[in-house]
Design a protein around this motif. Structure first.
Motif, short mmCIF file in Angstrom:
data_model
loop_
_atom_site.label_atom_id
_atom_site.label_comp_id
_atom_site.label_asym_id
_atom_site.label_seq_id
_atom_site.Cartn_x
_atom_site.Cartn_y
_atom_site.Cartn_z
N GLY A 1 -2.97 6.87 9.99
CA GLY A 1 -2.30 8.24 9.84
C GLY A 1 -2.25 9.38 11.14
N GLY A 2 -3.19 9.15 12.10
CA GLY A 2 -3.14 10.32 13.35
C GLY A 2 -1.75 9.76 13.95
N LEU A 3 -1.67 8.58 14.24
CA LEU A 3 -0.48 7.62 15.38
C LEU A 3 1.13 8.19 14.52
CD1 LEU A 3 -0.22 7.44 18.16
CD2 LEU A 3 0.19 4.81 17.18
N THR A 4 1.09 7.74 13.51
CA THR A 4 2.29 7.29 12.32
C THR A 4 2.93 8.57 11.26
OG1 THR A 4 1.14 6.34 11.14
CG2 THR A 4 1.99 5.14 12.98
N ASN A 5 1.17 9.34 11.14
CA ASN A 5 2.03 10.83 9.76
C ASN A 5 1.49 9.93 8.83
OD1 ASN A 5 1.43 13.07 9.41
ND2 ASN A 5 3.74 13.76 9.68
N GLY A 6 1.11 9.02 8.54
CA GLY A 6 1.44 7.66 7.17
C GLY A 6 2.37 7.80 6.74
N SER A 7 2.58 8.47 5.49
CA SER A 7 4.02 7.80 4.68
C SER A 7 4.32 9.63 4.97
CB SER A 7 3.73 7.50 3.74
OG SER A 7 2.79 8.25 2.53
N ASN A 8 4.14 10.13 5.64
CA ASN A 8 5.54 11.64 5.62
C ASN A 8 6.36 11.56 6.69
OD1 ASN A 8 2.57 13.04 4.08
ND2 ASN A 8 1.61 12.70 5.50
N ALA B 1 5.54 -1.97 6.08
CA ALA B 1 4.03 -0.78 5.36
C ALA B 1 3.09 -1.23 6.83
CB ALA B 1 3.37 -2.06 4.27
N LEU B 2 2.93 -1.07 7.29
CA LEU B 2 1.92 -1.01 8.90
C LEU B 2 2.13 0.90 9.26
CD1 LEU B 2 -0.69 -2.90 9.26
CD2 LEU B 2 0.59 -2.49 11.64
N PHE B 3 3.47 1.12 8.62
CA PHE B 3 3.46 2.73 9.42
C PHE B 3 2.94 3.51 8.44
CE2 PHE B 3 5.14 3.09 13.84
CZ PHE B 3 5.03 0.89 14.24
N GLN B 4 3.01 3.40 6.77
CA GLN B 4 2.83 3.93 5.85
C GLN B 4 1.72 4.02 5.50
OE1 GLN B 4 6.00 1.97 3.56
NE2 GLN B 4 7.25 4.30 3.24
N TRP B 5 0.90 3.19 6.75
CA TRP B 5 -0.80 3.14 6.26
C TRP B 5 -1.37 4.19 6.35
CZ3 TRP B 5 -4.60 -0.39 9.18
CH2 TRP B 5 -5.87 -0.77 8.31
N THR C 1 11.02 -13.55 10.57
CA THR C 1 11.91 -11.76 11.27
C THR C 1 11.56 -10.85 10.51
OG1 THR C 1 14.02 -12.33 11.48
CG2 THR C 1 12.38 -12.81 13.79
N LEU C 2 12.40 -11.30 9.31
CA LEU C 2 12.85 -10.48 7.91
C LEU C 2 11.18 -10.18 7.79
CD1 LEU C 2 14.51 -9.08 6.24
CD2 LEU C 2 14.28 -10.46 4.42
N GLY C 3 10.10 -10.93 7.22
CA GLY C 3 8.58 -10.56 6.98
C GLY C 3 8.08 -9.41 8.45
N PHE C 4 8.34 -9.91 9.29
CA PHE C 4 7.87 -9.15 10.63
C PHE C 4 8.16 -7.76 10.71
CE2 PHE C 4 9.09 -7.10 14.16
CZ PHE C 4 7.60 -6.68 15.07
N ALA C 5 9.48 -6.98 10.12
CA ALA C 5 10.04 -6.73 9.90
C ALA C 5 9.80 -5.72 8.88
CB ALA C 5 11.21 -5.89 9.64
N GLU C 6 9.11 -6.28 7.75
CA GLU C 6 8.95 -5.62 6.43
C GLU C 6 7.40 -4.89 6.89
OE1 GLU C 6 9.96 -5.25 2.73
OE2 GLU C 6 11.76 -4.89 4.70
N ILE C 7 6.37 -6.06 6.82
CA ILE C 7 5.43 -5.98 7.64
C ILE C 7 5.15 -4.46 8.69
CG2 ILE C 7 2.50 -6.82 8.70
CD1 ILE C 7 4.23 -9.57 8.26
#
Lengths: 361, 278
Positions: free
Chosen positions: A157-164, A149-153, A140-146
């Motif tokens: 960006g169109g959905l999550t705004n990348g790392s901004n 990372a995925l949300f900063q990809w 589960t820890l691994g899942f949280a980390e993934i």
């Protein structure tokens, strides 16, 4: 019996009403910047996520460390769906205003935040819930980390705004809002724990083999506990987004999960009231009461207090936590709960004992 | 001729190269008390674990009330390793989990007591009622199942009354004396509304008086709840008094079966328990 139950319920409701009135009054008396409100807001958000983690770790016996990941999902879902359409161009400046061009009402978005977290929990639960104890924690820890990372990809960006940062979504001003939402959610969790399903969870925690032999479907019930716990973690993530006014994936590090785990352990594994009490204490200590230790220019009379400097608060805080764990080895509350009925019974017992003493004299 | 409740055919349970149960067949008829005896490590508990779905057998099948509930045949690596007989006779692959078996009406107790240690006596029995629920998680959380909950509590109280545990219902289950803990395990198994009850060494660790009480008790619940009972036991007095039929296992294989008198007279049984004459 029934009458007493009714009395207890009325009394509990009165206490809750009193707390809310007191908060409203305090908000009008004290300055807006008072740390008390920070503690109330953040404390209630942490209380919710701690109780949701306790549902999993303390009541179902599943040692999961994915809480920060599910909070992230909740926070992002809330933020992405509530930024006003007119602000989207400014927020998603590097991504042509983002791909979502509508916004949802606050309450719908909060519930959606929970649902999205629950949906991901369901999916990830299918493979990982076959694991036990430490192995489940690592998965589960691994899942949280993934997820983080995925949300900063950039590609998303169109959905999550990348790392901004995501910002300019509706937030709350009064502490009444997070207190009320967390309060309702925790009440629902308590009702679940006291229902037949909650009893089945506890049976799984106490002895899986016996639980399965008595007809409790392990896979189904574990998945259910995992999904429900993540639903509420998602909602607390949405509240945290509102509290912070901005959302960025980088905030939801595994350190956040450890903070929540710490709260659960200090409060007592298997005690809802313990988790709530320790969340508020934890936030008050880390944000408020120990602040003075960070001030390097502290004088008592002409005496310059040594050691104090920015960051010293954290040293003292760690020592306090160690002391608490040593003194209360099963957490502040162990696995017992504070309840009106419990207090009434204790008072009645004390009264009876006192009366007996009088008679014997 | 009474109806057959449980039927095991050619059950082999092999762990790697170790054959725990070897081509064991037995049947239990409606209303019978059948005992499974044998020296330590004979494979009795393994046979129970196969019936209750804890282990899928390596080969063989199990019928319950005429319906096939478990079947398996040697597959994968086991194809080469398989040491039992009856290979190729079974083709289906039916591997239910323990909770599904319990739902069908087979309940069990454990050799080493496995109560839910943090729960009260009452809750231990109440939790076992969970599998007969009609509520879902929403209706249960928001108390829309109040009628069912009330009925379950009443049934639990009634069951505890019959089994003589009502007075200790609020105690934590671990605070009970050993004999009562075993009785509570039986109560918990009965709460799942079984038609077949599997008892794994119900008299283990009991004193002589408790054992005598248990003999009457098992007979009584058989009649009261219209049960069929299959039990593993080492206590020969108890076994010989109570059983309608006995199966004797040694090193995983059936060495004798029949009425208590027949089994007691069987030289194979005597040599298994006492050793061969030199």
């Amino acid at each position: 019996m029934e009458k007493e139950k009714k009395k207890d319920l009325i009394f509990s409701l009165a206490v809750i009403a009193f707390v809310f009135v007191a908060v409203v009054v305090l908000e009008n008396i004290l300055p807006r910047t008072s740390m008390l409100f920070t503690v109330l807001k953040k404390g209630s958000i942490y209380a919710l996520v701690a109780v949701s983690m306790n549902l999993l770790n303390g009541f179902t016996g599943l040692f999961s460390l994915g809480q920060a990941g599910f909070m992230l999902l909740g926070a992002y879902t809330y933020a992405v769906f509530t930024i006003p359409v007119s602000q989207r161009a400014a927020v998603y400046q590097y991504f042509d205003g983002g791909i979502i061009q509508f916004s949802l009402p606050v309450f719908v978005a909060i519930i959606l935040a929970g649902l999205v977290a629950a949906f991901f929990a369901y999916l990830i639960g299918l493979p990982v819930l076959k694991l036990k104890s430490d192995y489940l924690a690592i998965a589960t820890l691994g899942f949280a980390e993934i997820i983080r990372a995925l949300f900063q990809w950039d590609k998303l960006g169109g959905l999550t705004n990348g790392s901004n940062l995501l910002r300019r979504f509706p937030v709350f001003k009064s502490s009444v809002f997070p207190l009320a939402v967390s309060g309702i959610c925790i009440a629902v969790i308590v009702m679940l724990i006291n229902s037949t399903y909650g009893r089945a969870f506890k049976a799984i925690r106490d002895d899986e083999v016996a639980a399965e032999a008595m007809g409790i479907n392990l896979a189904h019930h574990k998945r259910m506990a995992f999904t429900i716990s993540s639903f509420f973690a998602g909602i607390s993530g949405a509240l945290l987004a509102m509290f912070q006014t901005t959302v960025q994936a980088a905030q939801f590090k595994s350190a956040m999960t450890y903070e929540i785990l710490l709260i659960v352990v200090i409060g007592g594994i298997g005690s809802v009231s313990g988790s709530v009490i320790s969340s508020f204490l934890f936030i008050a200590c880390s944000e408020w009461w120990l602040r003075f230790l960070d001030n390097a220019d502290t004088y008592i009379g002409a005496f310059h207090v040594p050691l104090l400097r920015p960051g010293f608060r954290k040293v003292v805080f760690s020592v306090v936590i160690m002391a608490i764990v040593l003194l209360y080895q099963r957490g502040i509350m162990g696995d017992s709960e504070i309840s009106v009925a419990g207090i009434r019974k204790k008072l009645a017992a004390r009264k009876a004992a006192a009366a007996e003493k009088k008679v014997s004299k | 001729m009474s109806r057959t409740v449980l039927e095991m055919n050619d059950i082999t349970m092999q762990f790697g190269g170790v054959v725990a149960v070897n081509s064991f067949s037995m049947h239990v008829d409606q209303g019978e008390i059948v005992s499974l005896i044998g020296p330590n490590g004979a494979g009795k508990t393994t046979a129970f674990n196969v019936i209750t779905g804890v282990y899928p057998p390596t080969n063989g099948n199990v019928f319950f009330n005429g319906e096939k509930i478990i079947e398996n045949h040697p597959r994968g690596k086991m194809k080469k390793l398989y040491a039992g007989t009856g290979n190729g006779k079974y083709t289906e692959h039916l591997e239910p989990t323990p909770d599904m078996i319990t739902k069908l009406g087979i309940a069990r107790t454990f050799q080493n007591i496995r109560l839910w240690k943090s729960q009260s006596v009452f809750d231990n029995v109440l939790i076992a009622k969970h599998l007969r629920r009609t509520s879902n998680v929403f209706s249960a959380t928001f108390r829309l199942n109040a009628a069912e909950e009330k009925r379950q509590r009443e049934e639990t109280a009634e069951l505890l009354n019959i089994l003589g545990l009502y007075d200790v219902r609020d105690n934590n289950c671990t605070s009970l004396p050993y004999g009562l803990q075993r009785r509570l395990e039986i109560a918990r198994a009965l709460a799942t509304n079984p038609s077949l009850l599997l008892l794994d060494e119900p008299a283990a660790g009991m004193n002589p008086q408790e054992t005598i009480d248990l003999t009457d008790f098992v007979g009584k619940i058989r009649d009261d709840f219209k049960l069929t009972v299959c039990m593993i036991e080492h206590h020969m007095d108890l076994v010989m008094n109570i059983s309608d039929r006995i199966y004797v296992l040694n090193f995983g294989a059936l060495i004798s079966k029949g009425t208590p008198a027949e089994v007691q007279a069987d030289p194979a049984v005597i040599s298994a328990y006492l050793g061969e004459d030199e």
